[in-house]
Structure formats: C-alpha cells, structure tokens
Design an enzyme around this catalytic site. Structure first.
Site, PDB file in Angstrom:
ATOM      1  N   SER A  17      -6.911   5.452  -1.675  1.00  0.00           N
ATOM      2  CA  SER A  17      -8.109   6.075  -3.040  1.00  0.00           C
ATOM      3  C   SER A  17      -7.784   6.539  -3.779  1.00  0.00           C
ATOM      4  O   SER A  17      -8.206   7.880  -3.127  1.00  0.00           O
ATOM      5  CB  SER A  17      -9.371   4.981  -1.982  1.00  0.00           C
ATOM      6  OG  SER A  17     -10.350   5.096  -3.469  1.00  0.00           O
ATOM      7  N   TYR A  70     -16.655   5.849   3.848  1.00  0.00           N
ATOM      8  CA  TYR A  70     -15.848   5.629   2.855  1.00  0.00           C
ATOM      9  C   TYR A  70     -14.521   5.701   2.801  1.00  0.00           C
ATOM     10  O   TYR A  70     -12.969   6.173   2.783  1.00  0.00           O
ATOM     11  CB  TYR A  70     -16.059   4.860   1.935  1.00  0.00           C
ATOM     12  CG  TYR A  70     -14.882   3.886   0.926  1.00  0.00           C
ATOM     13  CD1 TYR A  70     -13.680   2.895   1.732  1.00  0.00           C
ATOM     14  CD2 TYR A  70     -14.100   4.678   0.012  1.00  0.00           C
ATOM     15  CE1 TYR A  70     -12.880   2.457   1.503  1.00  0.00           C
ATOM     16  CE2 TYR A  70     -12.809   3.681  -0.775  1.00  0.00           C
ATOM     17  CZ  TYR A  70     -12.555   2.978   0.207  1.00  0.00           C
ATOM     18  OH  TYR A  70     -11.010   2.650  -0.528  1.00  0.00           O
TER      19      TYR A  70
HETATM   20  N1  LIG Z   1     -11.146  -2.309  -5.139  1.00  0.00           N
HETATM   21  C1  LIG Z   1     -11.059  -1.019  -4.950  1.00  0.00           C
HETATM   22  O1  LIG Z   1     -11.707  -0.592  -5.910  1.00  0.00           O
HETATM   23  C2  LIG Z   1     -10.401  -0.135  -4.385  1.00  0.00           C
HETATM   24  C3  LIG Z   1     -10.185   1.020  -4.380  1.00  0.00           C
HETATM   25  C4  LIG Z   1      -8.897   2.135  -4.282  1.00  0.00           C
HETATM   26  C5  LIG Z   1      -8.679   1.524  -3.158  1.00  0.00           C
HETATM   27  N2  LIG Z   1      -9.018   0.651  -2.045  1.00  0.00           N
HETATM   28  C6  LIG Z   1      -8.347  -0.238  -0.798  1.00  0.00           C
HETATM   29  O2  LIG Z   1      -7.558  -0.662  -1.847  1.00  0.00           O
HETATM   30  C7  LIG Z   1      -7.474  -2.403  -0.273  1.00  0.00           C
HETATM   31  C8  LIG Z   1      -7.170  -3.112  -0.854  1.00  0.00           C
HETATM   32  O3  LIG Z   1      -8.782  -3.543  -1.520  1.00  0.00           O
HETATM   33  P1  LIG Z   1      -9.258  -4.765  -2.055  1.00  0.00           P
HETATM   34  O4  LIG Z   1      -9.664  -4.236  -3.044  1.00  0.00           O
HETATM   35  O5  LIG Z   1      -7.796  -5.521  -2.577  1.00  0.00           O
HETATM   36  O6  LIG Z   1     -10.347  -5.032  -1.255  1.00  0.00           O
HETATM   37  P2  LIG Z   1     -10.531  -6.684  -0.514  1.00  0.00           P
HETATM   38  O7  LIG Z   1      -9.780  -8.167  -1.415  1.00  0.00           O
HETATM   39  O8  LIG Z   1     -11.366  -7.590   0.013  1.00  0.00           O
HETATM   40  O9  LIG Z   1      -9.544  -7.024   0.751  1.00  0.00           O
HETATM   41  C9  LIG Z   1      -9.431  -6.484   2.083  1.00  0.00           C
HETATM   42  C10 LIG Z   1      -8.629  -7.050   2.762  1.00  0.00           C
HETATM   43  O10 LIG Z   1      -8.475  -6.575   4.007  1.00  0.00           O
HETATM   44  C11 LIG Z   1      -8.495  -7.488   4.882  1.00  0.00           C
HETATM   45  N3  LIG Z   1      -9.500  -6.386   6.158  1.00  0.00           N
HETATM   46  C12 LIG Z   1     -10.681  -6.600   5.990  1.00  0.00           C
HETATM   47  N4  LIG Z   1     -10.581  -6.244   6.922  1.00  0.00           N
HETATM   48  C13 LIG Z   1      -9.693  -6.546   7.953  1.00  0.00           C
HETATM   49  C14 LIG Z   1      -8.891  -6.378   9.703  1.00  0.00           C
HETATM   50  N5  LIG Z   1      -9.653  -5.713  10.705  1.00  0.00           N
HETATM   51  N6  LIG Z   1      -7.159  -6.801   9.630  1.00  0.00           N
HETATM   52  C15 LIG Z   1      -6.710  -7.354   8.523  1.00  0.00           C
HETATM   53  N7  LIG Z   1      -7.389  -7.394   7.382  1.00  0.00           N
HETATM   54  C16 LIG Z   1      -8.723  -6.435   7.357  1.00  0.00           C
HETATM   55  C17 LIG Z   1      -8.846  -7.829   4.311  1.00  0.00           C
HETATM   56  O11 LIG Z   1      -8.928  -9.507   5.012  1.00  0.00           O
HETATM   57  P3  LIG Z   1     -10.930 -10.434   5.496  1.00  0.00           P
HETATM   58  O12 LIG Z   1     -10.633 -11.777   4.313  1.00  0.00           O
HETATM   59  O13 LIG Z   1     -10.337 -11.512   6.779  1.00  0.00           O
HETATM   60  O14 LIG Z   1     -12.025 -10.012   5.495  1.00  0.00           O
HETATM   61  C18 LIG Z   1      -8.935  -8.467   2.965  1.00  0.00           C
HETATM   62  O15 LIG Z   1      -7.835  -9.137   3.135  1.00  0.00           O
HETATM   63  C19 LIG Z   1      -7.871  -1.597   0.895  1.00  0.00           C
HETATM   64  O16 LIG Z   1      -7.501  -0.132   1.941  1.00  0.00           O
HETATM   65  C20 LIG Z   1      -9.477  -0.704  -0.106  1.00  0.00           C
HETATM   66  O17 LIG Z   1      -9.618   0.349   0.720  1.00  0.00           O
HETATM   67  C21 LIG Z   1      -8.906  -0.485  -3.449  1.00  0.00           C
END
Ligand SMILES: NC(=O)c1ccc[n+]([C@@H]2O[C@H](COP(=O)([O-])OP(=O)(O)OC[C@H]3O[C@@H](n4cnc5c(N)ncnc54)[C@H](OP(=O)(O)O)[C@@H]3O)[C@@H](O)[C@H]2O)c1
Length: 245
Positions: free
Chosen positions: A127, A140
C-alpha cells in the site's frame, strides 16, 4: 498456458485480478476462504480453491491441489484503522497474521517448485500508506511496511533462480469493501482522538484521485508479464502521483 494463483478473490482487487487474467487466457486459481463460483465467469481455465492464509493446513492443501504455479499474487489482506490506544493486541496480531505472515507463508509454500523450475513470479500487494504514513493506520501500515522489506530482500535472494519478486502498491480505493469491513474510524476510536477522526473524514472528502480495482489488475498483469517491470509498481492515479513526488 500460464497459471496464476491469487489469494483473497472473494471481492475487491483479488476478484478483479482473477477476471483480468481469465480474460487474457491464463489458467486462474482463484482462492477464497469460502469459495464462490457465482462471482467469476465460468471457464475451464478457472479453478476455485479454499484458502485461509493464516492456516498452515489450509495453505498446504491448496498448494498440493493447485499443482504448478507460474505466478503467485499475495493479495489477501485486512484493514485496521484506529488510534493505537483503541486497538487490542488481538487485533494487532490478527492484522500481522493475515497481511504479513500470510504473505510470507504463502511465498514459502510456493517457492520450492519455482526454484526447482528456475522460473516464477511472486507479486505482493502492499500500500502507498507505507510511503506517506497516516495517523490511525499505524498497525496496518506496519503490516504492509514489513511486506515491503520482505519483498525487497527476497527479490535479491531469488534473482539467481530467475524468480521475479514485485510489490504492487495501490493508493486509496474506496470502491472495494475493504474500508467498510473494518471499524473504520467508527465506534472503536477513543474519544480523545475524535477530532483527528473528523479531520481525516474531511480530508477524505477532498480526495480527487483514487485507485480503481482495474488499476491494480493492470499493475499485477504488468508485474507478471513484463520482464522489465521494476520491483515497486504503483497502482492507481493517486499512487502514481505520490510515487512521482
Ligand atoms: N482498498 C484499499 O484502499 C487498499 C489500498 C491499498 C492496499 N490495499 C490492499 O489490497 C488488498 C486487497 O484489498 P481490497 O481493497 O480488495 O479489500 P477486500 O475487498 O476487503 O478484499 C480482501 C480480500 O482478502 C481476503 N482475506 C482476508 N483475510 C483472509 C485470510 N485470512 N485468508 C484468505 N483471504 C483473506 C478477503 O476474503 P473474505 O471475503 O474471506 O474476508 C477478501 O477476499 C489487501 O491486501 C489490502 O490491504 C487496499
């Protein structure tokens, strides 16, 4: 046909990355804690696998079932947004278990087959908050900063084995369920920090550039397919502006 295994495909970036690679004729192993076939297009190149990145047995089973993997995308992650005083150590450990140790454990599980073949790519989703740190995101950000350092060391360690290692760094992506899933500056923040919370809410309302899931899929695609791709890759307009600055 090349094969990509992606963690956390139930929503957001992971789901978009899976669709992106499917549309480009790759074999896609879309992993989720609770697999759902209905959210991805039907394809004989799609394999759904159950995977919880915090569970060693789940990792072992998924990797054994998956077979050869050309590209691993460590995308699964959880947020944690609160003042440090409002965070339990259980929540701190949970964030590190998923974001940091989950990434390390998945990489360790896939690595032997890539090293034996002298080929493969590992892509870790970090991130841009690690580059421009924000209050209320200390834990985080620490989980992702550890992923950055892990990735940078590993890139040098694995270069002699022809294994590419990359960081994809998205900016702020309000479109995914990520922010709604956490206690984002809601009930759990101690009263003493409420003024800070209001300031952050006001700042977020001024944001004009954001990251879209498509931006992350494009960056992951580049890391997977372009041999000249740098170690760190911004994803999203806001991420590019920040890294450019
Ligand atoms: N959104 C943002 O602003 C942002 C910005 C920078 C970086 N990121 C990073 O990008 C990545 C994806 O984020 P996103 O925005 O797409 O969020 P999201 O829609 O909440 O997706 C997160 C995914 O991770 C899965 N997950 C959580 N815990 C897990 C575990 N123990 N084992 C396997 N899967 C697990 C969730 O599955 P479940 O449905 O089972 O919970 C979901 O599929 C993350 O690493 C996040 O830190 C996000």
């Amino acid at each position: 046909m090349k094969t990509v295994l992606i963690t956390g495909c139930s929503s957001g970036f992971g789901l978009e990355i899976a669709k992106y690679f499917l549309a480009r004729d790759w074999k896609v192993i879309a992993t989720m804690r609770s697999p759902r076939a209905d959210i991805l297009p039907a394809s004989d190149r799609l394999q759904l696998l159950a995977l919880d990145v915090t569970d060693p047995d789940s990792i072992r089973r998924a990797i054994e079932t998956a077979g050869p993997i050309d590209v691993l995308v460590n995308n699964a992650g959880i947020g944690l947004s609160n003042a440090l005083e409002g965070v339990t150590m259980e929540a701190v450990r949970g964030a590190f278990e998923t974001n940091t140790l989950g990434t390390i454990a998945m990489t360790q599980a896939v690595l032997p087959q890539m090293r034996t073949r002298m080929s493969g790519t590992i892509i870790n989703v970090s991130s841009t908050t690690t580059l421009a740190p924000h209050p209320l995101l200390s834990v985080y950000t620490a989980t992702k900063a550890a992923v950055n350092s892990f990735t940078e060391c590993l890139a040098r360690e694995l270069a002699p084995f022809n294994i590419g290692v990359h960081l994809v760094m998205p900016g702020f992506a309000p479109e995914t369920p990520f922010h709604a899933r956490q206690d984002l500056m809601n009930d759990g923040v101690p009263d003493t920090y409420q003024e800070l919370v209001q300031q952050i809410h006001a700042a977020l309302e001024q944001v004009t550039e954001v990251t879209r899931p498509q931006d992350v899929a494009e960056a992951v695609w580049r890391a997977a397919t372009d041999p000249t791709c740098p170690l760190r890759l911004p994803a999203g307009a806001d991420a590019r502006t920040l890294i450019g600055a």
